[in-house]
Design a protein around this motif. Sequence first.
Motif, PDB file in Angstrom:
ATOM      1  N   ASP A   1      48.410   7.373  11.151  1.00 29.43           N
ATOM      2  CA  ASP A   1      47.476   6.338  10.729  1.00 29.43           C
ATOM      3  C   ASP A   1      46.105   7.004  10.713  1.00 29.43           C
TER       4      ASP A   1
ATOM      5  N   ALA B   1      42.915   6.464  13.131  1.00 27.07           N
ATOM      6  CA  ALA B   1      43.166   5.099  13.599  1.00 27.07           C
ATOM      7  C   ALA B   1      42.231   4.677  14.719  1.00 27.07           C
TER       8      ALA B   1
ATOM      9  N   THR C   1      38.524   4.364  13.700  1.00 22.56           N
ATOM     10  CA  THR C   1      38.304   3.230  12.806  1.00 22.56           C
ATOM     11  C   THR C   1      38.283   1.916  13.568  1.00 22.56           C
ATOM     12  N   VAL C   2      39.246   1.741  14.459  1.00 15.59           N
ATOM     13  CA  VAL C   2      39.304   0.508  15.244  1.00 15.59           C
ATOM     14  C   VAL C   2      38.070   0.375  16.134  1.00 15.59           C
TER      15      VAL C   2
ATOM     16  N   LEU D   1      35.130  -0.708  13.957  1.00 17.82           N
ATOM     17  CA  LEU D   1      35.235  -2.126  13.603  1.00 17.82           C
ATOM     18  C   LEU D   1      34.853  -3.008  14.788  1.00 17.82           C
ATOM     19  N   ARG D   2      35.324  -2.631  15.974  1.00 18.38           N
ATOM     20  CA  ARG D   2      35.007  -3.409  17.173  1.00 18.38           C
ATOM     21  C   ARG D   2      33.501  -3.397  17.448  1.00 18.38           C
TER      22      ARG D   2
ATOM     23  N   VAL E   1      31.445  -7.259   9.226  1.00 21.27           N
ATOM     24  CA  VAL E   1      32.757  -6.681   8.948  1.00 21.27           C
ATOM     25  C   VAL E   1      33.242  -7.129   7.572  1.00 21.27           C
TER      26      VAL E   1
ATOM     27  N   ILE F   1      46.190   3.145   7.089  1.00 21.73           N
ATOM     28  CA  ILE F   1      45.107   2.416   7.757  1.00 21.73           C
ATOM     29  C   ILE F   1      45.673   1.250   8.560  1.00 21.73           C
TER      30      ILE F   1
ATOM     31  N   ALA G   1      43.635  -0.193  11.492  1.00 15.84           N
ATOM     32  CA  ALA G   1      42.472  -0.951  11.030  1.00 15.84           C
ATOM     33  C   ALA G   1      42.899  -2.289  10.453  1.00 15.84           C
TER      34      ALA G   1
ATOM     35  N   SER H   1      43.698  -4.679  13.154  1.00 20.56           N
ATOM     36  CA  SER H   1      42.483  -5.155  13.807  1.00 20.56           C
ATOM     37  C   SER H   1      41.735  -6.162  12.948  1.00 20.56           C
ATOM     38  N   CYS H   2      41.844  -5.994  11.637  1.00 18.56           N
ATOM     39  CA  CYS H   2      41.126  -6.884  10.714  1.00 18.56           C
ATOM     40  C   CYS H   2      41.956  -7.032   9.440  1.00 18.56           C
TER      41      CYS H   2
ATOM     42  N   PHE I   1      41.499  -6.306   5.388  1.00 14.09           N
ATOM     43  CA  PHE I   1      41.874  -5.140   4.593  1.00 14.09           C
ATOM     44  C   PHE I   1      43.088  -5.444   3.730  1.00 14.09           C
TER      45      PHE I   1
END
Length: 226
Positions: free
Chosen positions: A88, A91, A94-95, A98-99, A110, A172, A175, A178-179, A182
């Motif tokens: 990933d 990974a 990216t997470v 985003l956090r 975001v 991804i 990510a 997490s969101c 995407f």
Amino acid sequence: MSSDHLLNPDQSQGRSPAERILLALKLHGPQTAPSLGKRLSISGEAARQQLVRLAEDALVNSWSEARGVGRPSQYWGLTASGHAEFPDTHAELTVQLLRTIRQTLGEDAVDRIIAAREEETRTGYRAALDGAGSLKERVETLVRLRTAEGYMAGFEEVADGAFLFVENHCPICAAAASCQGFCRAEINVFRDILGLDVTVERSEHILAGARRCAYVITPAPIAGAA
């Protein structure tokens, strides 16, 4: 009759036997040792020996399954560790980003980032599809684009002029977990760049527990057709 367009070009060249088996299971799902051997042009016993070694490393597992008449067959599939062999992309970083954005700038920030990425992707894909006339040509181009980005994409023709577009890997995924904006942006792009004359519906979703993401691409009915 449906036409299978190798849900991904052969990427096994230069790989070890174990890596080829992992790739085949990733691209085509659970299989028996004989079917893997046939796919990879080795004997079923050679495939089974590789699978046993991979099982010792917890990369694959096996189970018995009855399909039709006769004795149950032993099927092999990837474990979570086996899937993790296909990375990933960035990974953890990216997470974390985003956090941090969510905590410091809010959810709206975001959403704006995802929207900007969606528009950038849409613009690039539209340029790549310029000149692709038929729906099949558009799908083939999308497969090439997504495979180059690490999605192990492919397609097959199904009934009534429709296509099954698949992504055997999600680079991804962390990510997207997490969101999920995407994933929403992704299908929006597919719908926009493939044209108003088709519908695109997701039929399988990695985040819902499927081994791959899949989309049914269907030509819109011709106005006035019987």
